[in-house]
Motif scaffolding. Structure first.
Motif, PDB file in Angstrom:
ATOM      1  N   LYS A  81       3.748  53.741 -60.995  1.00 25.76           N
ATOM      2  CA  LYS A  81       2.969  54.256 -62.116  1.00 25.76           C
ATOM      3  C   LYS A  81       2.585  53.082 -62.995  1.00 25.76           C
ATOM      4  O   LYS A  81       3.355  52.156 -63.184  1.00 25.76           O
TER       5      LYS A  81
ATOM      6  N   PHE B 280      -2.010  54.870 -61.118  1.00 28.46           N
ATOM      7  CA  PHE B 280      -1.164  54.515 -59.978  1.00 28.46           C
ATOM      8  C   PHE B 280      -1.694  53.284 -59.262  1.00 28.46           C
ATOM      9  O   PHE B 280      -2.896  53.107 -59.102  1.00 28.46           O
TER      10      PHE B 280
ATOM     11  N   THR C  19      -6.335  57.283 -59.143  1.00 25.33           N
ATOM     12  CA  THR C  19      -6.036  58.396 -60.030  1.00 25.33           C
ATOM     13  C   THR C  19      -4.975  59.247 -59.324  1.00 25.33           C
ATOM     14  O   THR C  19      -4.721  59.059 -58.126  1.00 25.33           O
ATOM     15  N   GLU C  20      -4.383  60.185 -60.036  1.00 26.71           N
ATOM     16  CA  GLU C  20      -3.381  61.051 -59.403  1.00 26.71           C
ATOM     17  C   GLU C  20      -4.015  61.870 -58.280  1.00 26.71           C
ATOM     18  O   GLU C  20      -3.442  62.014 -57.204  1.00 26.71           O
ATOM     19  N   GLU C  21      -5.213  62.386 -58.524  1.00 25.65           N
ATOM     20  CA  GLU C  21      -5.904  63.187 -57.508  1.00 25.65           C
ATOM     21  C   GLU C  21      -6.196  62.361 -56.254  1.00 25.65           C
ATOM     22  O   GLU C  21      -5.990  62.824 -55.140  1.00 25.65           O
TER      23      GLU C  21
ATOM     24  N   ILE D  48       3.718  63.276 -53.964  1.00 27.10           N
ATOM     25  CA  ILE D  48       3.555  61.889 -54.416  1.00 27.10           C
ATOM     26  C   ILE D  48       4.796  61.356 -55.107  1.00 27.10           C
ATOM     27  O   ILE D  48       5.005  60.159 -55.145  1.00 27.10           O
ATOM     28  N   ASP D  49       5.627  62.245 -55.634  1.00 24.80           N
ATOM     29  CA  ASP D  49       6.855  61.792 -56.279  1.00 24.80           C
ATOM     30  C   ASP D  49       7.743  61.025 -55.308  1.00 24.80           C
ATOM     31  O   ASP D  49       8.491  60.140 -55.709  1.00 24.80           O
TER      32      ASP D  49
END
Length: 92
Positions: free
Chosen positions: A49, A57, A73-75, A85-86
């Motif tokens: 992060k 990211f 981006t997260e998407e 993704i975690d």
């Protein structure tokens, strides 16, 4: 001297055409398409992060002392790497 500069400019343009956005010591910023190809090589993948609202990211791939990275981006991260993704994210 102009000839040498022109040769360097051509080398930079060729690098950009091949997906290299920038080189910072041993870190190479690449477009995702090139990053995806690099993942076919054996090396270490890490996602961290970042303190950035636009691209929170950073995915890195390290091999032979060089670190290749792309920003997401997260998407994008979910769409490109799939799954949870975690599990991919490590703390920096």
């Amino acid at each position: 001297m102009i000839k040498k500069i022109e040769e360097c400019v051509q080398a930079v343009r060729l690098a950009q055409d091949n997906g290299i956005l920038g080189v910072y010591h041993n870190r190479i910023h690449v477009r995702y398409q090139l990053f995806k190809e690099l993942l076919n090589e054996q090396g270490n993948l890490e996602v961290v992060k970042r303190d950035c609202s636009e691209y929170p990211f950073e995915a890195t791939f390290t091999k032979n002392g060089l670190t290749y990275f792309s920003l997401h981006t997260e998407e994008e991260l979910i769409n490109k790497f799939g799954g949870n993704i975690d599990e991919l994210i490590t703390s920096n």
